[in-house]
Every structure is written in C-alpha cells, then in structure tokens.
Write a protein that holds these residues in place. Structure first.
Motif, PDB file in Angstrom:
ATOM      1  N   CYS A  43       0.884  -1.176   0.000  1.00 52.68           N
ATOM      2  CA  CYS A  43       0.000   0.000   0.000  1.00 52.68           C
ATOM      3  C   CYS A  43       0.917   1.220   0.000  1.00 52.68           C
ATOM      4  CB  CYS A  43      -0.892  -0.001   1.241  1.00 52.68           C
ATOM      5  SG  CYS A  43      -1.731   1.585   1.539  1.00 52.68           S
ATOM      6  N   CYS A  57       0.313   3.722   3.397  1.00 53.21           N
ATOM      7  CA  CYS A  57       0.737   3.293   4.743  1.00 53.21           C
ATOM      8  C   CYS A  57       1.975   2.389   4.694  1.00 53.21           C
ATOM      9  CB  CYS A  57      -0.411   2.621   5.501  1.00 53.21           C
ATOM     10  SG  CYS A  57      -0.753   0.937   4.956  1.00 53.21           S
ATOM     11  N   CYS A  75      -7.193  -1.741   2.311  1.00 50.06           N
ATOM     12  CA  CYS A  75      -5.917  -2.114   2.907  1.00 50.06           C
ATOM     13  C   CYS A  75      -6.192  -2.602   4.334  1.00 50.06           C
ATOM     14  CB  CYS A  75      -4.996  -0.894   2.924  1.00 50.06           C
ATOM     15  SG  CYS A  75      -3.485  -1.124   3.873  1.00 50.06           S
ATOM     16  N   CYS A 100      -4.467   0.383   6.738  1.00 52.81           N
ATOM     17  CA  CYS A 100      -5.001   1.754   6.818  1.00 52.81           C
ATOM     18  C   CYS A 100      -6.455   1.856   6.363  1.00 52.81           C
ATOM     19  CB  CYS A 100      -4.115   2.721   6.029  1.00 52.81           C
ATOM     20  SG  CYS A 100      -4.202   2.526   4.232  1.00 52.81           S
TER      21      CYS A 100
END
Ligand SMILES: [Zn+2]
Length: 268
Positions: free
Chosen positions: A218, A221, A242, A245
């Motif tokens: 991701c 994050c 995700c 996050c």
C-alpha cells in the motif's frame, strides 16, 4: 491515471480498463476532486495570515519612518535647549561688559575679564554643539524623506501583491465550486455503500480514502499486502481495503505489458 489508460490504446491496458470496477473508477476520481478541493480550501484559509503579512510589511517601514521622525524631533529639541543656554550666556556676557566699564581697581577688572573669557568659551562650545546638531538635522531630514519614499514604494508593492492574491483567491473559489459540481455528478452515479466506505475512511485518514497498491505494498501506509489480496487488487474489479489503513486500493498497470517483455527490451 484512468484517463491515461483510455488514451494510450495499448491492448493490455484497454482490456484492464474494461474490467475496471466502475465504482472503483469513480472513487479514484472522487479522491482526485476531494484532494484538489482540500488544497484549494487550505490555500483560501491562508488569506488572513497573508493579509497580516502584508500589514506587517507596511508596518515595518512605517516604524522606520516614525523612528527617523522621532530622531529629527529629538535633534531639534536638543538644539533649541542649547540655543536657550547660548542666550543665557550671552546675556551674562553683555552684563559683564557693562560692569567692566564701572570697575574701579585693576584686580576687579581682571576678575571681570576672567568671567567674560569663561562665558565666551562657554558660548563657543555651545555654538559648536549647535553646528553639530544642525549637520545631524540635515542627515535626519534626508533619512525621513528616504524612509517616506520607501513607505510609499512598499505600499504600492503591497497593493500589487494584494491584487494578485485577490485574483488567485477568486480563481480558487471558482475551482472549489467547479470541483463541488463535479463531485455531485460522481456521487450521484456512485453506489451508496461504496460512498459510505469512502467517506468513513476519508474522515479517519485525513481526507485520503484511496491508495495505489504497487509492488505488493500500500503506497500510503507502506504495509505489505497479503499476496492473494494484492492479486485481487491487481484486477481492479472490486473494492478492496488495505488491512492496515483501510484505504480502498487500486492498481496502476505497468506501461509495458508483461507479455511483450522480449519485444521491448532496450538494447544496452
Ligand atoms: Zn494502507
């Protein structure tokens, strides 16, 4: 990035575009609109600070003008005080000269002569001082004029900067309005549940609810996705958040499709 896919015409990308979940597509666009609107709003919110900075620029020069004027006034006051002292000493001098006519003895004459010399020396010293004050007054007068000219120039520069800012702010307001209009259109076409997820994540994640997944990670994050999750994200055909996050993930395919590697190897 979605618009780019549409324009390149590469077969691999067109294929992927056709698979793209249309809600995901809209959420990416929604994020683009919201991020643009946020940065415009932030810039608009800076107006009071920017106005203060303009005021401070003028105030700094205004203070220099005031300080120069104050020094000139002090100089003139000091000079007037010394001029009064000179007048006092000159009064004494003419009194001594009158008395000199009336003295009877040589001793008295010499004493009086001493008083006169002393008063003359005093007057001379004070007159030198007056001359110094006058020279300084010339310098201070031109300092006042220079700083007043600086103030006028700064006022003009600030007025120009204010006009520039005014134009920028009205452009930003127009942009915010346009973005809001585009947002309304996107939201109307968007699945209610998808929008709810987007809004919830955006509230919790500083306004950014969508994240690109790249190389299994991701990109916001920086947490590595499970391989199966990343494989699903790569298809861009469903809304996947995700694990870390909670942002909604999307995948941007590489410019060169994996199948044509051997064709496009650059010669080294
Ligand atoms: Zn994340």
């Amino acid at each position: 990035m979605i618009a780019d896919c549409r324009l390149t015409g590469s077969p691999a990308r067109v294929g992927l575009r056709a698979n793209m979940n249309s809600d995901l597509d809209r959420l990416i666009e929604l994020q683009r609109l919201d991020s643009a609107a946020h940065s415009a709003e932030r810039r608009l919110a800076e107006e009071p600070e920017r106005q203060k900075a303009f005021e401070a620029r003028i105030e700094a020069v205004r203070q220099r003008v005031a300080a120069a004027k104050e020094r000139l006034a002090d100089n003139q006051n000091a000079r007037r005080t010394v001029e009064k002292d000179v007048a006092v000493h000159q009064g004494r001098l003419s009194k001594f000269r009158d008395q000199l006519m009336a003295v009877k003895t040589n001793q008295e004459y010499q004493a009086m002569q001493k008083e006169i010399e002393f008063a003359q020396a005093e007057v001379k010293g004070l007159e030198d001082k007056i001359l110094e004050w006058m020279l300084e007054a010339d310098e201070l007068t031109s300092l006042v004029k220079r700083s007043e000219a600086e103030l006028a120039a700064e006022q003009k520069a600030v007025d120009a900067d204010r006009r520039t800012m005014g134009a920028e702010l009205s452009d930003l307001k127009a942009l915010v309005e346009r973005l809001a209009g585009e947002r309304t259109t996107i939201v109307a076409a968007l699945d209610a549940q998808a929008l709810a997820v987007f809004e919830l994540v955006a509230r919790r994640r500083n306004g950014v609810a969508v994240a690109e997944a790249r190389d299994g990670i991701c990109t916001i994050c920086h947490v590595r996705l499970r391989p199966q999750v990343f494989n699903n994200v790569r298809r861009n055909d469903q809304l996947i958040q995700c694990d870390s996050c909670q942002r909604i993930l999307y995948f941007v395919p590489a410019a060169v499709p994996a199948t044509s590697d051997k064709v496009s190897q650059p010669a080294q």
